[in-house]
Write a protein that holds these residues in place. Structure first.
Motif, mmCIF file in Angstrom:
data_model
loop_
_atom_site.group_PDB
_atom_site.id
_atom_site.type_symbol
_atom_site.label_atom_id
_atom_site.label_comp_id
_atom_site.label_asym_id
_atom_site.label_seq_id
_atom_site.Cartn_x
_atom_site.Cartn_y
_atom_site.Cartn_z
ATOM 1 N N ARG A 434 0.846 -1.185 0.000
ATOM 2 C CA ARG A 434 0.000 0.000 0.000
ATOM 3 C C ARG A 434 0.886 1.241 0.000
ATOM 4 O O ARG A 434 1.814 1.342 0.799
ATOM 5 C CB ARG A 434 -0.924 -0.008 1.226
ATOM 6 C CG ARG A 434 -1.961 -1.108 1.173
ATOM 7 C CD ARG A 434 -2.950 -0.988 2.322
ATOM 8 N NE ARG A 434 -2.357 -1.358 3.598
ATOM 9 C CZ ARG A 434 -2.349 -2.604 4.073
ATOM 10 N NH1 ARG A 434 -2.864 -3.579 3.362
ATOM 11 N NH2 ARG A 434 -1.814 -2.873 5.233
ATOM 12 N N PRO A 435 0.610 2.211 -0.865
ATOM 13 C CA PRO A 435 1.423 3.433 -0.890
ATOM 14 C C PRO A 435 1.381 4.145 0.463
ATOM 15 O O PRO A 435 0.383 4.110 1.183
ATOM 16 C CB PRO A 435 0.768 4.282 -1.982
ATOM 17 C CG PRO A 435 0.010 3.304 -2.822
ATOM 18 C CD PRO A 435 -0.440 2.223 -1.886
ATOM 19 N N ARG A 436 2.470 4.780 0.778
ATOM 20 C CA ARG A 436 2.588 5.484 2.051
ATOM 21 C C ARG A 436 1.883 6.835 1.977
ATOM 22 O O ARG A 436 2.032 7.577 1.002
ATOM 23 C CB ARG A 436 4.065 5.687 2.383
ATOM 24 C CG ARG A 436 4.309 6.475 3.658
ATOM 25 C CD ARG A 436 5.798 6.663 3.879
ATOM 26 N NE ARG A 436 6.052 7.440 5.083
ATOM 27 C CZ ARG A 436 7.272 7.811 5.479
ATOM 28 N NH1 ARG A 436 8.316 7.457 4.769
ATOM 29 N NH2 ARG A 436 7.430 8.526 6.576
ATOM 30 N N VAL A 437 1.135 7.166 3.022
ATOM 31 C CA VAL A 437 0.525 8.489 3.139
ATOM 32 C C VAL A 437 1.558 9.434 3.756
ATOM 33 O O VAL A 437 2.186 9.110 4.762
ATOM 34 C CB VAL A 437 -0.752 8.424 4.001
ATOM 35 C CG1 VAL A 437 -1.272 9.820 4.286
ATOM 36 C CG2 VAL A 437 -1.817 7.596 3.290
ATOM 37 N N LEU A 438 1.711 10.597 3.147
ATOM 38 C CA LEU A 438 2.773 11.526 3.542
ATOM 39 C C LEU A 438 2.255 12.698 4.357
ATOM 40 O O LEU A 438 2.890 13.755 4.394
ATOM 41 C CB LEU A 438 3.474 12.059 2.286
ATOM 42 C CG LEU A 438 4.076 11.014 1.348
ATOM 43 C CD1 LEU A 438 4.610 11.695 0.087
ATOM 44 C CD2 LEU A 438 5.185 10.235 2.043
ATOM 45 N N ALA A 439 1.118 12.535 5.014
ATOM 46 C CA ALA A 439 0.483 13.665 5.690
ATOM 47 C C ALA A 439 1.368 14.312 6.750
ATOM 48 O O ALA A 439 1.237 15.511 7.035
ATOM 49 C CB ALA A 439 -0.832 13.214 6.327
ATOM 50 N N PHE A 440 2.266 13.547 7.364
ATOM 51 C CA PHE A 440 3.142 14.082 8.403
ATOM 52 C C PHE A 440 4.534 14.412 7.858
ATOM 53 O O PHE A 440 5.461 14.655 8.625
ATOM 54 C CB PHE A 440 3.261 13.091 9.562
ATOM 55 C CG PHE A 440 1.970 12.874 10.302
ATOM 56 C CD1 PHE A 440 1.560 13.738 11.297
ATOM 57 C CD2 PHE A 440 1.147 11.796 9.991
ATOM 58 C CE1 PHE A 440 0.367 13.546 11.974
ATOM 59 C CE2 PHE A 440 -0.048 11.585 10.657
ATOM 60 C CZ PHE A 440 -0.438 12.472 11.658
ATOM 61 N N GLY A 441 4.671 14.411 6.535
ATOM 62 C CA GLY A 441 5.974 14.636 5.940
ATOM 63 C C GLY A 441 6.800 13.358 5.972
ATOM 64 O O GLY A 441 6.316 12.269 6.292
ATOM 65 N N CYS A 442 8.080 13.499 5.644
ATOM 66 C CA CYS A 442 8.974 12.346 5.657
ATOM 67 C C CYS A 442 10.399 12.845 5.745
ATOM 68 O O CYS A 442 10.680 14.021 5.526
ATOM 69 C CB CYS A 442 8.763 11.466 4.420
ATOM 70 S SG CYS A 442 8.969 12.317 2.835
ATOM 71 N N GLY A 443 11.309 11.938 6.055
ATOM 72 C CA GLY A 443 12.714 12.299 6.148
ATOM 73 C C GLY A 443 13.056 13.028 7.427
ATOM 74 O O GLY A 443 12.390 12.890 8.457
ATOM 75 N N ALA A 444 14.117 13.837 7.377
ATOM 76 C CA ALA A 444 14.616 14.521 8.571
ATOM 77 C C ALA A 444 13.607 15.485 9.163
ATOM 78 O O ALA A 444 13.630 15.761 10.365
ATOM 79 C CB ALA A 444 15.909 15.272 8.238
ATOM 80 N N ARG A 445 12.705 16.000 8.341
ATOM 81 C CA ARG A 445 11.739 16.998 8.798
ATOM 82 C C ARG A 445 10.364 16.394 9.074
ATOM 83 O O ARG A 445 9.383 17.129 9.163
ATOM 84 C CB ARG A 445 11.597 18.101 7.744
ATOM 85 C CG ARG A 445 12.812 19.006 7.634
ATOM 86 C CD ARG A 445 12.874 19.962 8.811
ATOM 87 N NE ARG A 445 13.964 20.903 8.696
ATOM 88 C CZ ARG A 445 14.156 21.941 9.494
ATOM 89 N NH1 ARG A 445 13.319 22.173 10.491
ATOM 90 N NH2 ARG A 445 15.185 22.735 9.344
ATOM 91 N N VAL A 446 10.284 15.075 9.212
ATOM 92 C CA VAL A 446 8.999 14.463 9.519
ATOM 93 C C VAL A 446 8.477 15.025 10.839
ATOM 94 O O VAL A 446 9.260 15.343 11.751
ATOM 95 C CB VAL A 446 9.136 12.923 9.587
ATOM 96 C CG1 VAL A 446 10.001 12.509 10.767
ATOM 97 C CG2 VAL A 446 7.760 12.263 9.657
#
Length: 513
Positions: A434-446
């Motif tokens: 299932r594709p990831r939901v990015l609502a909280f951002g991702c990476g170092a700035r999550v």
């Protein structure tokens, strides 16, 4: 953006001509400087393979900006440049490009642009959300995350459940009458942050911080403040909106400083009753071997600010969107109640919500994911800055470039999501990846508050649906279209809901009187 000018100016009839004159002067100067800057950039960047450029520079005036930006991909692709005032920015509109920049090349894009309003609001960048990337910022993030996770895996879950039960009891007193649920959710999430940050507190303090957050966000998002990030020299002109923002910041800082002072007076070394105690005992000491500078009380101050700004309206808005979607889809609401009754038993009390075992409530988990996909509360995220020359999807990205991840655009990408504009929680129940939901951002700035926000969403929705059936007042369904210019957040239009207690003889969600 934000509230109307009359909300921030005393004597609006006298101040309005001055505000309009300031705006017209700003637009005139902006046009001249934008032309000069364009010529300079064309010469400086002539040898680079840059993303395509969108004509114009007044894109911020577009309603429903994330969807407008997504629409531009049909001609330009998922990566392009546009001008926001005097600055070129790169917009990322797909999951692929956002993850390339923020995960695979996170060091290249972990910075923050240094704007006039950011500097004012964040105490000269001692802030996690708005602060630029550095070793000291990393240490600050580590401190705040440690304090947050310590509480989350110790007492936070029980505290959220207890406060939500009290919330449901207050709602039961209003059963059957229309309730403005957004305000109730906002007070609940502010109460949770207040308890987490300051320990058990009186309702007067909760309401004081709630009003403070509301006032600060309203003034910060006003056009007279936002325009300073586009045309910085306008800060030298009279600006009633900026004056009100400074007053709101003074009030914010006074309230936080009072709490920090009280905590220092009552603190016992080696013990902590809340996040503030924990963080205060870990600042002001040299950090051997890290070479990142010293964390000070100001960092704790801004961690507290971040928790209230980032953890009150964002979660309350997501809860409001969830209720709005369930009012439109009573069949999903009924299935959720059946799942909760099956796993936890009927009634509003009994077994605890299995937060640490989301597989036990798959439909609830899928519904939350679908709400976050369709209505990410910060749809354009906060802007990033390239810390060094890099590339995205083969395009050159010079150092210092501002990069904006269009999270809502990525969530509506037809190459990733089937029928992306439809509310279909079952898409997350299908077997396979299932594709990831990015609502909280991702990476170092999550978003650091993601674990807490997911806990709140899960517990509040579960307890609310166990206790009540959500019904529209007299059949009037809320709008699922966000406010066209709601500021940073993707805000729901005001609506009311009737909370019908569940029990013998209760109507199913799809039945109306």
């Amino acid at each position: 953006m934000g509230a109307g000018a009359a909300d921030t100016i005393s004597g609006p009839a006298r101040a309005l001509p001055g505000a309009l004159a300031m705006l017209l002067l700003g637009l005139l100067l902006l046009t001249v400087l934008a032309g000069a800057r364009l010529l300079w950039h064309k010469w400086k960047l002539r040898s680079l393979h840059l993303p395509p450029l969108v004509p114009g520079f007044l894109h911020l005036l577009r309603p429903n900006l994330p969807l407008y930006l997504l629409g531009l991909t049909q001609k330009l692709g998922p990566v392009y440049r546009l001008r926001l005032g005097l600055r070129d920015v790169v917009v990322l509109n797909s999951k692929r490009t956002i993850e390339e920049a923020m995960i695979r090349k996170w060091v290249d894009f972990a910075g923050r642009p240094q704007t006039a309003s950011y500097k004012l609001v964040s105490q000269h960048y001692q802030d996690l959300s708005l602060g630029d990337y550095s070793l000291l910022w990393k240490a600050h993030k580590k401190l705040t995350r440690s304090a947050l996770l310590l509480g989350l895996f110790d007492s936070t879950e029980g505290m959220v459940e207890q406060l939500t039960q009290e919330f449901c009891e207050r709602m039961r007193a209003q059963a059957g009458t229309p309730v403005a649920i957004q305000k109730e959710f906002s007070l609940l999430t502010c109460t949770i942050i207040c308890h987490l940050t300051f320990g058990d507190q009186e309702d007067t303090l909760v309401h004081a911080f709630h009003d403070c957050v509301q006032d600060l966000m309203k003034t910060w998002e006003h056009w007279s403040v936002q325009i300073l990030d586009i045309v910085p020299f306008l800060r030298f002109f009279p600006n009633p909106g900026l004056r009100r923002l400074k007053q709101a910041l003074e009030n914010r800082d006074h309230m936080v400083e009072k709490q920090l002072r009280q905590h220092k007076e009552s603190m016992v070394a080696g013990q902590w009753k809340d996040m503030t105690d924990y963080m205060l005992q870990r600042v002001g000491k040299p950090r051997a071997g890290e070479g990142c500078g010293q964390l000070l009380e100001g960092h704790v101050h801004m961690s507290v600010v971040d928790l209230f700004i980032g953890g009150t309206e964002t979660t309350a808005t997501t809860l409001s969107w969830a209720v709005a979607f369930l009012l439109h889809h009573p069949e999903i609401q009924q299935r959720l109640q059946e799942e909760l009754d099956r796993e936890l038993g009927p009634g509003a009390s009994g077994s605890r919500v299995p937060y640490r075992d989301p597989a036990r409530l798959p439909l609830l988990t899928a519904t939350i994911a679908e709400v976050l996909r369709l209505r990410p509360v910060v749809p354009l995220a906060l802007p990033h800055r390239a810390t060094r020359p890099s590339s995205i999807l083969g395009y050159d990205i010079p150092e210092g470039t501002v990069v904006i991840p269009n999270l809502q655009g990525a969530h509506l990408d037809e190459t990733v999501w089937e029928r992306p504009h439809e509310f279909r929680p079952d898409r997350f129940l299908a077997p396979g990846a299932r594709p990831r939901v990015l609502a909280f951002g991702c990476g170092a700035r999550v978003c650091l508050g993601e674990p807490l926000a997911r806990l709140e969403l899960r517990v509040v929705l579960a307890q609310l649906l166990r206790a009540f059936t959500l019904l529209p007042p007299t059949g009037a369904l809320p709008s699922l279209q966000p406010r066209p210019r709601g500021g940073v957040n993707l805000t729901v239009r005001p609506f009311q809901v009737r909370l019908q207690p569940r029990g013998a003889g209760a109507r199913a969600p799809g039945q109306h009187p």
